[in-house]
Motif scaffolding. Structure first.
Motif, PDB file in Angstrom:
ATOM      1  N   MET A  53       0.832  -1.219   0.000  1.00  0.00           N
ATOM      2  CA  MET A  53       0.000   0.000   0.000  1.00  0.00           C
ATOM      3  C   MET A  53       0.861   1.262   0.000  1.00  0.00           C
ATOM      4  SD  MET A  53      -3.320  -0.365   2.330  1.00  0.00           S
ATOM      5  CE  MET A  53      -4.647  -1.487   1.978  1.00  0.00           C
ATOM      6  N   LYS A  54       1.972   1.224   0.738  1.00  0.00           N
ATOM      7  CA  LYS A  54       2.856   2.397   0.780  1.00  0.00           C
ATOM      8  C   LYS A  54       3.440   2.653  -0.616  1.00  0.00           C
ATOM      9  CE  LYS A  54       2.713   3.619   5.118  1.00  0.00           C
ATOM     10  NZ  LYS A  54       2.323   4.950   5.564  1.00  0.00           N
ATOM     11  N   LEU A  55       3.860   1.568  -1.268  1.00  0.00           N
ATOM     12  CA  LEU A  55       4.418   1.710  -2.627  1.00  0.00           C
ATOM     13  C   LEU A  55       3.366   2.260  -3.590  1.00  0.00           C
ATOM     14  CD1 LEU A  55       6.551  -1.558  -2.999  1.00  0.00           C
ATOM     15  CD2 LEU A  55       7.402   0.798  -2.898  1.00  0.00           C
ATOM     16  N   LEU A  56       2.149   1.709  -3.484  1.00  0.00           N
ATOM     17  CA  LEU A  56       1.063   2.170  -4.366  1.00  0.00           C
ATOM     18  C   LEU A  56       0.770   3.645  -4.116  1.00  0.00           C
ATOM     19  CD1 LEU A  56      -1.238  -0.949  -4.060  1.00  0.00           C
ATOM     20  CD2 LEU A  56      -0.343  -0.051  -6.217  1.00  0.00           C
ATOM     21  N   GLU A  57       0.788   4.038  -2.851  1.00  0.00           N
ATOM     22  CA  GLU A  57       0.509   5.438  -2.515  1.00  0.00           C
ATOM     23  C   GLU A  57       1.587   6.345  -3.123  1.00  0.00           C
ATOM     24  OE1 GLU A  57       0.553   6.724   1.717  1.00  0.00           O
ATOM     25  OE2 GLU A  57      -1.508   7.353   1.263  1.00  0.00           O
TER      26      GLU A  57
END
Ligand code: NAI
Length: 319
Positions: A53-57
């Motif tokens: 999720m952090k990477l996607l954000e």
């Protein structure tokens, strides 16, 4: 955006597909309870989801309108099926593809739920009539088959048991839309559902063309990636027919006989063994060596392509 009050979803089995479902439900604002027979797998799943999720954000590709931290705060692990199911409105089963195992899980879930919850399986190819036979809550049971990787490929095939209530199908359809997926209704169960029947038809003719020495393996893949696939990302085969002439009736008038002639020349179901496997494998390994590092790198590239394609599709729809 749905608020967390929209509901609680339980995920049973937190491997690859369970994690993806968890992320998707959280992106729609649902509270997610993750359960796995292996407790350390739940911990691993929560770590993977956080990282992803952090990477996607960072890439601007996180789904939904909540931040990664807000979505992460909606997901928690559970130590038992009963704890996961408590208060849930939808259960998404994601254990390995094994009929006996899945039947055991659904029998357990059947005993733990009331008459309001939807019991949904992620199975790729087990039939609802086999999975849900004899369950007291069969009306609430459905297959919701995602496509890998579900975060980037939105299709979900909804396949009912003959006794599944229409309300269960409608509710699951609405839920999938709410989390940004693209559900389709397979109206009657059939081996392979719709997606794999189409996929296997393509694989089958691809194999025959290579086996008969008509096209090389790498050129065969180009037929899809630089040919048919270009438009199939946006329009299906039926709309393609409609647009490739002056409408469907005109297409059938023009191409009916040619299509039938070519289709009648298709060979038998391939064995997928012997010298053709060697030939195809050799060609694939020249392009992508089949060690874990090369395969992982290529999957990462594929997912990045799919992420960009998803962005393009959103952009094209909003025009
Ligand atoms: P996976 O092997 O990554 O995950 C399965 C998880 O279930 C594991 O973490 C395992 O510990 C857990 N598990 C095993 N027994 C359990 C039990 N009794 N109770 C709770 N958890 C249990 O498998 P994956 O790939 O996530 O597949 C799950 C389902 O999704 C399968 O039915 C598969 O056919 C389907 N599916 C898979 C796709 C894929 O490309 N991997 C695509 C679409 C559907």
């Amino acid at each position: 955006m749905a608020s967390s009050a929209a509901g609680v979803v339980a995920i049973v089995g937190s491997g690859l597909i369970g994690q993806s479902w968890g992320m998707l439900f959280a992106s729609g604002g649902f509270k997610v309870k993750l359960y796995d027979i292996e407790q350390q797998q739940v911990t691993k799943a929560l770590e993977n989801i956080r990282k992803e999720m952090k990477l996607l954000e960072q890439a601007g590709s996180l789904k939904g309108s909540l931040s990664a931290e807000e979505q992460l705060s909606l997901i928690r692990g559970c130590a038992s099926v009963e704890e996961a199911v408590e208060g849930a409105m939808h259960i998404q089963e994601c254990v390995p593809e094994n009929l006996e195992l899945k039947r055991k899980i659904f029998a357990q879930l059947d005993r733990a739920v009331d008459d309001t919850i939807v019991l949904s399986s992620s199975t790729s190819c087990l039939l609802p009539s086999q999975l849900f036979a004899g369950l007291a809550h069969v009306k609430q049971c459905i297959v919701a088959h995602p496509v890998n990787p579900p975060y980037y490929v939105p299709l979900v095939e909804l396949v009912p048991h003959p006794e599944t209530s229409p309300a269960t199908v409608d509710r699951t359809h609405a839920l999938m839309q709410k989390i940004g997926q693209s559900p389709i209704r397979v109206l009657k169960e059939i081996d392979g559902f719709a997606l794999n029947r189409l996929q296997f038809a393509i694989i089958s003719e691809a194999w025959r063309l290579v086996q008969e020495g008509i096209v090389s393996p790498s050129d065969l893949d180009l037929v899809m990636s630089d040919g048919l696939g270009m438009r199939y990302a946006f329009i299906g085969p039926l709309e393609t027919m409609h647009l490739n002439a002056e409408g469907m009736l005109s297409y059938c008038d023009r191409y009916r006989e040619g299509m039938k002639r070519v289709l009648k020349s298709f060979g038998p179901v391939p064995e997928f063994s012997g010298p053709t496997v060697e030939k195809v494998n050799q060609a694939m390994c020249v392009k992508i060596p089949d060690d874990p590092e090369h395969l992982a790198a290529r999957r990462k590239w594929r997912d990045e392509c799919l992420m960009s394609l998803a962005r393009l599709k959103r952009q094209m729809q909003s025009q």
